[in-house]
Write an enzyme that holds these catalytic residues in place. Structure first.
Site, PDB file in Angstrom:
ATOM      1  N   ALA A  12       2.763 -11.165  30.505  1.00 33.46           N
ATOM      2  CA  ALA A  12       3.497 -10.174  31.306  1.00 33.46           C
ATOM      3  C   ALA A  12       2.892  -9.943  32.686  1.00 33.46           C
ATOM      4  O   ALA A  12       3.585  -9.482  33.595  1.00 33.46           O
ATOM      5  CB  ALA A  12       3.583  -8.859  30.533  1.00 33.46           C
ATOM      6  N   ALA A  13       1.612 -10.280  32.865  1.00 35.36           N
ATOM      7  CA  ALA A  13       0.989 -10.093  34.184  1.00 35.36           C
ATOM      8  C   ALA A  13       1.138 -11.330  35.061  1.00 35.36           C
ATOM      9  O   ALA A  13       0.626 -11.369  36.186  1.00 35.36           O
ATOM     10  CB  ALA A  13      -0.488  -9.728  34.032  1.00 35.36           C
ATOM     11  N   GLY A  17       6.525 -12.935  34.748  1.00 38.93           N
ATOM     12  CA  GLY A  17       6.518 -11.547  34.275  1.00 38.93           C
ATOM     13  C   GLY A  17       6.825 -10.568  35.394  1.00 38.93           C
ATOM     14  O   GLY A  17       7.567  -9.594  35.199  1.00 38.93           O
ATOM     15  N   ARG A  90      -1.316 -26.658  32.571  1.00 39.08           N
ATOM     16  CA  ARG A  90      -2.141 -27.863  32.590  1.00 39.08           C
ATOM     17  C   ARG A  90      -3.110 -27.793  33.759  1.00 39.08           C
ATOM     18  O   ARG A  90      -2.697 -27.688  34.907  1.00 39.08           O
ATOM     19  CB  ARG A  90      -1.267 -29.112  32.721  1.00 39.08           C
ATOM     20  CG  ARG A  90      -2.047 -30.404  32.530  1.00 39.08           C
ATOM     21  CD  ARG A  90      -1.193 -31.613  32.853  1.00 39.08           C
ATOM     22  NE  ARG A  90      -0.198 -31.830  31.818  1.00 39.08           N
ATOM     23  CZ  ARG A  90      -0.140 -32.923  31.042  1.00 39.08           C
ATOM     24  NH1 ARG A  90      -1.021 -33.877  31.161  1.00 39.08           N
ATOM     25  NH2 ARG A  90       0.810 -33.059  30.159  1.00 39.08           N
ATOM     26  N   GLY A 128       7.392 -20.331  27.973  1.00 40.18           N
ATOM     27  CA  GLY A 128       6.112 -20.993  28.298  1.00 40.18           C
ATOM     28  C   GLY A 128       6.115 -22.454  27.889  1.00 40.18           C
ATOM     29  O   GLY A 128       6.573 -22.807  26.802  1.00 40.18           O
ATOM     30  N   ASP A 157      17.382 -24.945  33.659  1.00 43.43           N
ATOM     31  CA  ASP A 157      17.903 -26.284  33.964  1.00 43.43           C
ATOM     32  C   ASP A 157      19.430 -26.247  34.051  1.00 43.43           C
ATOM     33  O   ASP A 157      20.036 -26.862  34.931  1.00 43.43           O
ATOM     34  CB  ASP A 157      17.448 -27.262  32.878  1.00 43.43           C
ATOM     35  CG  ASP A 157      15.948 -27.162  32.642  1.00 43.43           C
ATOM     36  OD1 ASP A 157      15.193 -27.451  33.571  1.00 43.43           O
ATOM     37  OD2 ASP A 157      15.548 -26.749  31.534  1.00 43.43           O
ATOM     38  N   HIS A 185      12.952 -29.645  27.698  1.00 46.78           N
ATOM     39  CA  HIS A 185      12.754 -29.023  29.010  1.00 46.78           C
ATOM     40  C   HIS A 185      11.600 -29.754  29.690  1.00 46.78           C
ATOM     41  O   HIS A 185      10.456 -29.311  29.684  1.00 46.78           O
ATOM     42  CB  HIS A 185      12.439 -27.532  28.879  1.00 46.78           C
ATOM     43  CG  HIS A 185      11.953 -26.949  30.183  1.00 46.78           C
ATOM     44  ND1 HIS A 185      12.776 -26.782  31.267  1.00 46.78           N
ATOM     45  CD2 HIS A 185      10.736 -26.545  30.584  1.00 46.78           C
ATOM     46  CE1 HIS A 185      12.067 -26.293  32.277  1.00 46.78           C
ATOM     47  NE2 HIS A 185      10.829 -26.147  31.891  1.00 46.78           N
TER      48      HIS A 185
HETATM   49  P1  NAX Z   1       1.344 -17.582  35.187  1.00 43.85           P
HETATM   50  O1  NAX Z   1       0.132 -18.445  35.012  1.00 43.85           O
HETATM   51  O2  NAX Z   1       1.571 -16.870  36.469  1.00 43.85           O
HETATM   52  O3  NAX Z   1       1.362 -16.491  34.035  1.00 43.85           O
HETATM   53  C1  NAX Z   1       1.092 -16.788  32.707  1.00 43.85           C
HETATM   54  C2  NAX Z   1       0.460 -15.564  32.108  1.00 43.85           C
HETATM   55  O4  NAX Z   1       0.294 -15.796  30.717  1.00 43.85           O
HETATM   56  C3  NAX Z   1      -0.928 -15.242  32.679  1.00 43.85           C
HETATM   57  O5  NAX Z   1      -0.930 -13.911  33.169  1.00 43.85           O
HETATM   58  C4  NAX Z   1      -1.856 -15.416  31.474  1.00 43.85           C
HETATM   59  O6  NAX Z   1      -2.914 -14.480  31.473  1.00 43.85           O
HETATM   60  C5  NAX Z   1      -0.894 -15.150  30.322  1.00 43.85           C
HETATM   61  N1  NAX Z   1      -1.356 -15.679  29.035  1.00 43.85           N
HETATM   62  C6  NAX Z   1      -2.049 -16.810  28.797  1.00 43.85           C
HETATM   63  N2  NAX Z   1      -2.347 -16.902  27.483  1.00 43.85           N
HETATM   64  C7  NAX Z   1      -1.776 -15.833  26.899  1.00 43.85           C
HETATM   65  C8  NAX Z   1      -1.767 -15.371  25.555  1.00 43.85           C
HETATM   66  N3  NAX Z   1      -2.364 -16.039  24.581  1.00 43.85           N
HETATM   67  N4  NAX Z   1      -1.100 -14.227  25.299  1.00 43.85           N
HETATM   68  C9  NAX Z   1      -0.510 -13.538  26.277  1.00 43.85           C
HETATM   69  N5  NAX Z   1      -0.518 -13.905  27.576  1.00 43.85           N
HETATM   70  C10 NAX Z   1      -1.149 -15.050  27.869  1.00 43.85           C
HETATM   71  O7  NAX Z   1       2.566 -18.529  34.815  1.00 43.85           O
HETATM   72  P2  NAX Z   1       4.116 -18.306  35.120  1.00 43.85           P
HETATM   73  O8  NAX Z   1       4.442 -18.905  36.413  1.00 43.85           O
HETATM   74  O9  NAX Z   1       4.483 -16.896  34.846  1.00 43.85           O
HETATM   75  O10 NAX Z   1       4.757 -19.274  34.003  1.00 43.85           O
HETATM   76  C11 NAX Z   1       4.647 -18.980  32.622  1.00 43.85           C
HETATM   77  C12 NAX Z   1       5.060 -20.180  31.803  1.00 43.85           C
HETATM   78  O11 NAX Z   1       6.436 -20.490  32.026  1.00 43.85           O
HETATM   79  C13 NAX Z   1       4.303 -21.456  32.125  1.00 43.85           C
HETATM   80  O12 NAX Z   1       3.981 -22.106  30.898  1.00 43.85           O
HETATM   81  C14 NAX Z   1       5.302 -22.267  32.896  1.00 43.85           C
HETATM   82  O13 NAX Z   1       5.035 -23.652  32.803  1.00 43.85           O
HETATM   83  C15 NAX Z   1       6.563 -21.890  32.194  1.00 43.85           C
HETATM   84  N6  NAX Z   1       7.828 -22.166  32.892  1.00 43.85           N
HETATM   85  C16 NAX Z   1       8.892 -22.481  32.135  1.00 43.85           C
HETATM   86  C17 NAX Z   1      10.140 -22.711  32.672  1.00 43.85           C
HETATM   87  C18 NAX Z   1      11.303 -23.022  31.812  1.00 43.85           C
HETATM   88  O14 NAX Z   1      12.381 -23.224  32.357  1.00 43.85           O
HETATM   89  N7  NAX Z   1      11.203 -23.094  30.474  1.00 43.85           N
HETATM   90  C19 NAX Z   1      10.335 -22.677  34.145  1.00 43.85           C
HETATM   91  C20 NAX Z   1       9.287 -21.900  34.866  1.00 43.85           C
HETATM   92  C21 NAX Z   1       7.897 -22.104  34.335  1.00 43.85           C
HETATM   93  O15 NAX Z   1       7.401 -23.316  34.825  1.00 43.85           O
END
Ligand code: NAX
Length: 326
Positions: A12-13, A17, A90, A128, A157, A185
Site C-alpha cells: 500500500a505504500a 498504492g 526484479r 504484483g 493490458d 501478463h
Molecule cells: P513499488 O515497489 O512502488 O511498491 C511495492 C510495495 O510493495 C512496496 O512498498 C513494498 O514495500 C511492498 N511490499 C513488498 N513486499 C511486501 C509484502 N510481503 N507485503 C506487503 N507489501 C509488500 O511497486 P509498484 O510500482 O507499486 O508495483 C507493484 C507491483 O505491481 C509490482 O510487482 C509491479 O511489477 C506490478 N505491476 C503489475 C501490473 C499489471 O498490470 N499486472 C502493471 C504495473 C506494475 O508493473
C-alpha cells in the site's frame, strides 16, 4: 446503514498504492462505504502512515476506516476483497528463479493468511508481478477458498489494447467492445482484436491491416510497460491502479450486456489452455462470479500466439512446483 466493504491492499505504500487507495476511497468500486486494510512490510509502515494522513485529509465520504500493519493474518481478517499489489521487483542480477522464490515466499504466506481469516465471500485480485504465477501460488496455498475467487490482472493490458485500437481507427474507447487479452501478463501476452467490435462492426475488418496488427498493435500493447519505464523512469502506476479498480468493480458488479473483459483466471481447459493454469481469457461477470466466454473461433494465427503465452505459464508453473511453492 450499509456495512462497509472490507478491502485489503498489499504494497500500500508503493507507487500503485499511492494512486489506488485514493481511487478506492473516492468510489471507484461503487457507492458502498469501504474499510481499507493496508498491508506493508515493516520498513514501509512509516511511509504508509503518511499516506493514511493524506487519506484522512481527503475527508472521503465513503471511507469508513483504515487499518495498517505488517501481519497478513491481522490485516486480512474478514476482508471481502484483497488486492495483492505488493511484490518483490526484479533487482539487478536477479535470476528468474530468485524472483520466483522471493515472490513465492510472499504469496504462499498471503495465501495461507487469506485462507485462515478472510471473509467467506472473499475475492482476490493479484496485480504484483509475475501476476499470473503469484495468483497461482496464493490460490494453491488457500485450499479452503474456491479457486474461482482468484484472478490476476490483465485489465491494464486490455485497456492499453482499447486505447491503441481507438487511436488507430479514430473511434472512441466507448464504442469498442469484446477486446481480449489471452495468456500471461508478460511480453508473450496475446492482445486479440479479431473478436473485438467497433460500434458493432468487426474491429479487424475496420482496421483491415494485418501488418499493423502484427507489427504494431500486438507489440505496442505487450511492451507498453517497458515503454513507460523508458519515458517516465518508473513503471506504470496510475494506469495500473486504474485497471485494478476497473477489474475489481466489474468482478463485483458485473460486465455490461454484450461486452466482456479480460481477466486471468484458473483454466478449466477452455480453448486448449491446460486446466489449473491462471491464464487470461475473455470473461463475463455476474453477481461476483466470472465465466469464460465460450465458442469463439480461434484462427491459426491466434492459436499460435495463445499457445506461446500459455507455454510460458506452464514453464513458470513447473518452476514454482520445483521450488516447492505449490
Ligand atoms: P513499488 O515497489 O512502488 O511498491 C511495492 C510495495 O510493495 C512496496 O512498498 C513494498 O514495500 C511492498 N511490499 C513488498 N513486499 C511486501 C509484502 N510481503 N507485503 C506487503 N507489501 C509488500 O511497486 P509498484 O510500482 O507499486 O508495483 C507493484 C507491483 O505491481 C509490482 O510487482 C509491479 O511489477 C506490478 N505491476 C503489475 C501490473 C499489471 O498490470 N499486472 C502493471 C504495473 C506494475 O508493473
Amino acid at each position: 446503514s450499509t456495512t462497509p466493504l472490507k478491502v485489503a491492499v498489499t504494497g500500500a505504500a508503493g507507487q500503485i498504492g499511492y494512486s489506488l487507495l485514493f481511487r478506492l476511497a473516492s468510489g471507484a468500486l461503487g457507492d458502498r462505504p469501504i474499510q481499507l486494510q493496508l498491508l506493508e512490510i515493516e520498513p514501509a509502515l512509516k511511509a504508509l502512515e503518511g499516506v493514511v494522513m493524506e487519506l484522512d485529509d481527503c475527508a472521503f465520504p465513503l471511507l469508513a476506516g483504515v487499518e495498517i500493519g505488517a501481519d497478513p493474518t491481522k490485516i486480512f481478517d474478514g476482508v471481502n476483497l484483497a488486492l495483492l499489489v505488493g511484490a518483490r521487483p526484479r533487482g539487478p542480477g536477479m535470476e528468474r528463479g530468485d524472483l520466483l522464490s522471493a515472490n513465492g515466499a510472499i504469496f504462499t504466506a498471503q495465501g495461507k493468511a487469506l485462507n485462515e481469516v478472510a471473509a467467506d465471500d472473499v475475492r482476490v485480485g493479484v496485480t504484483g508481478n509475475p501476476a499470473n504465477t503469484n495468483a497461482l501460488i496464493a490460490m494453491t496455498n488457500a485450499p479452503d477458498i474456491p479457486q474461482n475467487r482468484f484472478s490476476a490482472l490483465t485489465r491494464l493490458d486490455h485497456n492499453r489494447a482499447l486505447s491503441q485500437l481507438a487511436a488507430k481507427t479514430g473511434a472512441s474507447v466507448n464504442d469498442i467492445t469484446r477486446m481480449t487479452i489471452w495468456g500471461n501478463h508478460s511480453a508473450t501476452q496475446y492482445p486479440d482484436l479479431f473478436h473485438a467490435e467497433i460500434a458493432g462492426r468487426n474491429a479487424a475488418e475496420v482496421v483491415n491491416d494485418q501488418a499493423w496488427v502484427e507489427d504494431y498493435f500486438i507489440p505496442t500493447v505487450a511492451k507498453r510497460g517497458a515503454a513507460i519505464i523508458d519515458a517516465r523512469g518508473a513503471s506504470s502506476a496510475a494506469s495500473a491502479a486504474s485497471a485494478t479498480c476497473n477489474a475489481a468493480r466489474d468482478w463485483l458488479n458485473g460486465t455490461p450486456e454484450g461486452d466482456w473483459v479480460s481477466m486471468a483466471v484458473v483454466s478449466d481447459g477452455s480453448y486448449g489452455v491446460p486446466e489449473g493454469l491462471i491464464s487470461s481469457f475473455p470473461v463475463t461477470t455476474k453477481d461476483g462470479d466470472w465465466s469464460i466466454v465460450q465458442g469463439l473461433e480461434i484462427s491459426e494465427f491466434s492459436r499460435g500466439r495463445i499457445d506461446a503465452s500459455v507455454a510460458e505459464l506452464a514453464d513458470e508453473k513447473a518452476a514454482v512446483t520445483e521450488l516447492g511453492l505449490i
